[in-house]
Design a protein around this motif. Structure first.
Motif, short mmCIF file in Angstrom:
data_model
loop_
_atom_site.label_atom_id
_atom_site.label_comp_id
_atom_site.label_asym_id
_atom_site.label_seq_id
_atom_site.Cartn_x
_atom_site.Cartn_y
_atom_site.Cartn_z
N LEU A 102 -1.14 11.68 -1.07
CA LEU A 102 0.27 11.86 -1.45
C LEU A 102 0.37 12.86 -2.60
O LEU A 102 1.25 13.72 -2.63
CB LEU A 102 0.89 10.54 -1.92
CG LEU A 102 1.14 9.41 -0.92
CD1 LEU A 102 1.83 8.25 -1.63
CD2 LEU A 102 2.01 9.88 0.24
N ARG A 133 -5.66 7.41 0.31
CA ARG A 133 -4.34 7.66 0.88
C ARG A 133 -3.34 8.05 -0.22
O ARG A 133 -2.50 8.94 -0.03
CB ARG A 133 -3.87 6.41 1.62
CG ARG A 133 -2.62 6.60 2.40
CD ARG A 133 -2.29 5.34 3.19
NE ARG A 133 -2.61 5.50 4.60
CZ ARG A 133 -2.78 4.48 5.42
NH1 ARG A 133 -2.74 3.24 4.97
NH2 ARG A 133 -3.03 4.69 6.69
N SER A 134 -3.44 7.41 -1.37
CA SER A 134 -2.57 7.75 -2.49
C SER A 134 -2.91 9.14 -3.03
O SER A 134 -2.02 9.90 -3.43
CB SER A 134 -2.72 6.72 -3.62
OG SER A 134 -2.54 5.42 -3.13
N GLN A 156 2.52 -2.02 -2.55
CA GLN A 156 1.17 -1.48 -2.36
C GLN A 156 1.06 -0.60 -1.13
O GLN A 156 0.12 0.18 -1.01
CB GLN A 156 0.16 -2.62 -2.30
CG GLN A 156 0.41 -3.60 -1.17
CD GLN A 156 -0.65 -4.69 -1.10
OE1 GLN A 156 -1.83 -4.39 -1.01
NE2 GLN A 156 -0.22 -5.94 -1.17
N PHE A 185 1.78 6.35 -7.82
CA PHE A 185 0.36 6.02 -7.59
C PHE A 185 -0.53 6.97 -8.40
O PHE A 185 -1.34 7.70 -7.83
CB PHE A 185 0.02 6.09 -6.10
CG PHE A 185 0.60 4.96 -5.29
CD1 PHE A 185 0.11 3.67 -5.41
CD2 PHE A 185 1.64 5.20 -4.39
CE1 PHE A 185 0.64 2.63 -4.64
CE2 PHE A 185 2.16 4.16 -3.61
CZ PHE A 185 1.67 2.87 -3.75
N LEU A 201 3.41 1.62 -0.20
CA LEU A 201 4.30 2.79 -0.31
C LEU A 201 3.54 4.10 -0.21
O LEU A 201 4.14 5.17 -0.22
CB LEU A 201 5.09 2.73 -1.63
CG LEU A 201 6.16 1.63 -1.70
CD1 LEU A 201 6.79 1.61 -3.09
CD2 LEU A 201 7.23 1.86 -0.64
N ASN A 202 2.22 4.02 -0.14
CA ASN A 202 1.44 5.26 0.04
C ASN A 202 1.32 5.65 1.51
O ASN A 202 0.59 6.58 1.84
CB ASN A 202 0.06 5.13 -0.61
CG ASN A 202 -0.72 3.94 -0.10
OD1 ASN A 202 -0.26 3.21 0.78
ND2 ASN A 202 -1.91 3.74 -0.63
N LYS A 250 -4.89 5.27 -6.54
CA LYS A 250 -5.67 4.03 -6.40
C LYS A 250 -6.63 4.09 -5.23
O LYS A 250 -7.56 3.30 -5.13
CB LYS A 250 -4.74 2.83 -6.25
CG LYS A 250 -3.94 2.82 -4.95
CD LYS A 250 -3.37 1.45 -4.62
CE LYS A 250 -2.53 1.52 -3.34
NZ LYS A 250 -2.23 0.23 -2.75
N ASP A 251 -6.38 5.01 -4.29
CA ASP A 251 -7.23 5.11 -3.11
C ASP A 251 -7.02 6.48 -2.46
O ASP A 251 -6.20 7.28 -2.92
CB ASP A 251 -6.95 3.98 -2.11
CG ASP A 251 -5.47 3.91 -1.73
OD1 ASP A 251 -4.74 4.90 -1.92
OD2 ASP A 251 -5.04 2.84 -1.25
N ARG A 277 -0.17 16.31 -1.39
CA ARG A 277 0.99 16.80 -0.63
C ARG A 277 2.09 17.25 -1.59
O ARG A 277 2.74 18.27 -1.39
CB ARG A 277 1.48 15.66 0.27
CG ARG A 277 2.58 16.03 1.20
CD ARG A 277 2.29 15.48 2.60
NE ARG A 277 3.51 15.27 3.39
CZ ARG A 277 4.22 16.26 3.93
NH1 ARG A 277 3.87 17.51 3.76
NH2 ARG A 277 5.28 15.98 4.65
N VAL A 294 6.12 8.88 -3.98
CA VAL A 294 6.45 7.93 -2.92
C VAL A 294 7.62 8.44 -2.07
O VAL A 294 7.54 8.50 -0.85
CB VAL A 294 6.77 6.54 -3.51
CG1 VAL A 294 7.48 5.66 -2.49
CG2 VAL A 294 5.48 5.86 -3.96
N PHE A 342 5.65 -1.94 -9.87
CA PHE A 342 6.02 -2.11 -8.45
C PHE A 342 4.84 -2.60 -7.62
O PHE A 342 4.86 -2.53 -6.39
CB PHE A 342 6.60 -0.81 -7.88
CG PHE A 342 5.56 0.25 -7.57
CD1 PHE A 342 4.97 0.97 -8.59
CD2 PHE A 342 5.19 0.52 -6.27
CE1 PHE A 342 3.99 1.94 -8.31
CE2 PHE A 342 4.23 1.49 -5.97
CZ PHE A 342 3.63 2.19 -7.00
N GLY A 343 3.82 -3.13 -8.30
CA GLY A 343 2.68 -3.66 -7.57
C GLY A 343 1.77 -2.59 -7.01
O GLY A 343 1.00 -2.84 -6.08
N GLY A 344 1.87 -1.37 -7.56
CA GLY A 344 1.08 -0.27 -7.04
C GLY A 344 -0.38 -0.36 -7.45
O GLY A 344 -1.29 -0.33 -6.62
#
Lengths: 425, 162
Positions: free
Chosen positions: A84, A80-81, B24, A73, B26-27, A77-78, A87, A43, A369-371
């Protein structure tokens, strides 16, 4: 006593002074502090890399002093994650820094201690607010934002206002069902979520020495919940034993001078503590668990960088052994690292959890953290061993998170409601 | 660093960075894409009231919790130029200073400001609300230097060996 001056200093001041070019420092001074280690995750890292690029920096100050960890993440979870994670991996390869990728590490703070990166007296700049955890081993770890981390990656240093120190003097030994979690919750209950601002919490005394390293991790971890820069235990024999064969560098222990100036002193008798719980929606909203008994619980979550250690898993397993998770409750256990996961498996703890109806997942920051990995619906209550219960932290803004130790959390899973662990059948 | 803008109150003590920018999201890496989620867990209607010269006026211990820079990045991308508060959490304060967002602790200015007030933050030691000046403790020399540079990106860039 520091080598450049004869004035008394706190432990935090000594560490900062040794990492700066200042002749002396006092609270309120702004100093440039050299990092022994810079840490970023999936993050904070990518945002820091962007900042570093904008600074025009093309290489890190020292690849040996940079560690990246994939933990927020993971598993992604998806898409976009997943990007990350890509990267992070590519950046680590390009800059030839140590990277604990998915399945190769775990939650950063537990992991970096376990892997011997943290030694007493060192300074760690981390792109995560819970970097204060490293104070468990006598280090000055402090959480920074991504632009700060970008600058640390480029220059190997950060600006720091020298903090005052609040001395937390611990006496006695914890009673049954009381853990390090309760020690820090007691501090938060006393000084509140702003009471440690512009200060370091330093934990000393015979009570501090009774706490295991795992428990000290839990205590130091939540120093930031008081607003503190860091939470620190002077290194003792337990730290030396923990670091034996583990530390990556040599180190020396230090402590605050007896005549150093402290902003405040807080005395806590561990023997008088009982299991505590932080009610929604602030970590400083602390009451004895008995006062909250009977609150129905929809989810229990045992894990995170504060309390996902082997000690926590053993405590939870001792409750779950021979019992079942209550019909109205779901329970999730998240060992903090791959190594803890394996140890827990070898000891049969994971089997105990699964037999009781608990979900055991891979190490991840996940739902804390609600991820991902266990979000809450509106109207639900959770009991967790995590460190924050802010509104919406774990999903719906209309869910309530209760912070507690692993015994209390496991007991809540079995009873389907908050209960003192001594009272479960 | 001297910044002028229009006041918008964000009421409440101990407002954490989770409610200002839920985990949620933060990505997301691009500040322009962060902006639509600012204040989402707290009061999304605040977003509609942000202009390109907004100065947030906040209460005590603002910005506690996570170090996520997504909050001030989303603020900056939404037009927030400064923050005046009764007090701040440490990481939020430094994130703002690093990003070139003027940030000042001044309880008297918080009391004086109404939504729509004209506010001038001078980080050297004052906040002005509708023409009335309130003194603040002088910022450390380093923070003034950081403000003059435009933020930590520019400050660091000037110190790189290239």
């Amino acid at each position: 006593m520091c080598w450049r001056c004869t004035l008394p200093h706190t432990l935090a001041e000594k560490i900062l002074l040794a990492h700066s070019d200042a002749d002396d420092i006092r609270p309120g001074d702004v100093v440039t502090v050299r990092c022994d280690l810079v840490m970023a995750n999936d993050v904070s890292g990518p945002v820091a890399f962007r900042a570093m690029e904008r600074m025009g920096a093309t290489r890190v100050f020292d690849p040996q002093r940079v560690v990246l960890v994939a933990d927020h993440f993971v598993p992604a979870k998806d898409a976009r994650s997943a990007e990350l994670q890509q990267r992070l991996q590519r950046w680590a390869d390009e800059h030839e820094v140590v990277f604990y990728g998915q399945g190769r590490g775990g939650i950063e703070h537990t992991l970096l201690c376990e892997e011997g990166w943290i030694v007493p007296g060192s300074v760690i700049a981390g792109g995560d607010s819970h970097t204060c955890t490293y104070g468990a081993l006598g280090a000055f770890g402090t959480g920074l934002g991504s632009t700060d981390i970008g600058s640390c990656l480029a220059l190997g240093s950060f600006w720091q206002v020298v903090p005052e120190t609040i001395l937390v003097e611990l006496t006695g030994s914890p009673a049954e069902w009381v853990t390090g979690k309760d020690v820090i919750l007691a501090v938060l209950g006393e000084i509140g979520v702003g009471g440690g601002t512009n200060a370091v919490l330093e934990f000393v005394g015979p009570g501090a020495e009774t706490l295991s390293i795992d428990e000290r991790l839990a205590v130091a971890n939540m120093a930031v919940e008081a607003g503190s820069e860091s939470g620190i235990f002077p290194a003792d024999e337990k730290v030396a034993a923990y670091l034996d064969g583990r530390a990556r560098t040599t180190w020396t222990a230090d402590r605050s001078d007896a005549d150093a100036a402290f902003r405040q002193r807080i005395a806590i008798d561990l023997a008088a503590l009982e299991p505590l719980v932080a009610l929604p929606h602030l970590p400083g909203n602390v009451v004895p668990v008995a006062e909250a008994a009977g609150t129905p619980v929809d989810q229990v979550y045992i894990g995170n960088c504060a309390n996902g250690t082997l000690t926590d898993l053993r405590q939870a397993a001792s409750i779950f052994a021979g019992r079942r998770v209550h019909a109205r409750t779901r329970a999730i256990v998240v060992p903090a690292t791959q190594a803890i996961w394996r140890e827990a498996a070898a000891e049969g703890l994971l089997d105990t959890f699964v037999e009781a109806g608990v979900m055991v997942t891979t190490p991840t920051c996940g739902a804390c953290f609600g991820g991902s990995n266990g979000a809450l619906a509106a109207g639900e209550n959770a009991v967790t061993t995590t460190n924050r219960n802010f509104r919406g932290r774990m999903g719906s803004p209309d869910a309530g998170v209760h912070l507690a130790n692993a015994w209390v959390a496991a007991a809540a899973a079995v009873a389907g409601e908050l209960v003192h662990p001594k009272d479960i059948s | 660093m001297r910044i002028e803008g229009i006041a918008l109150h964000v009421h409440g003590d101990n407002i954490d960075t989770d409610v200002m920018y839920p985990g949620q999201y933060l990505n997301i890496e691009d500040p322009a894409l962060m902006a639509p989620h600012l204040f989402e867990g707290f009061d999304p209607t605040l977003r509609e009231r942000l202009g390109d010269d907004t100065i947030l006026v906040v209460d005590s211990n603002f910005g506690i919790g996570s170090s996520r820079e997504h909050v001030p990045l989303a603020m900056k991308a939404s037009g927030v130029r400064g923050v005046v508060g009764r007090s701040f959490a440490r990481i939020f304060f430094r994130n703002c200073a690093n990003l070139g967002i003027a940030i000042a602790r001044c309880p008297e200015a918080v009391d004086a400001a109404r939504d729509g007030s004209s506010v001038v933050i001078d980080t050297a030691g004052s906040v002005e609300v509708d023409g009335v000046e309130f003194r603040t403790p002088p910022a450390p020399a380093f923070l003034l230097e950081l403000g003059e540079a435009g933020g930590l990106v520019e400050w660091t860039a000037a110190r790189l060996d290239r």
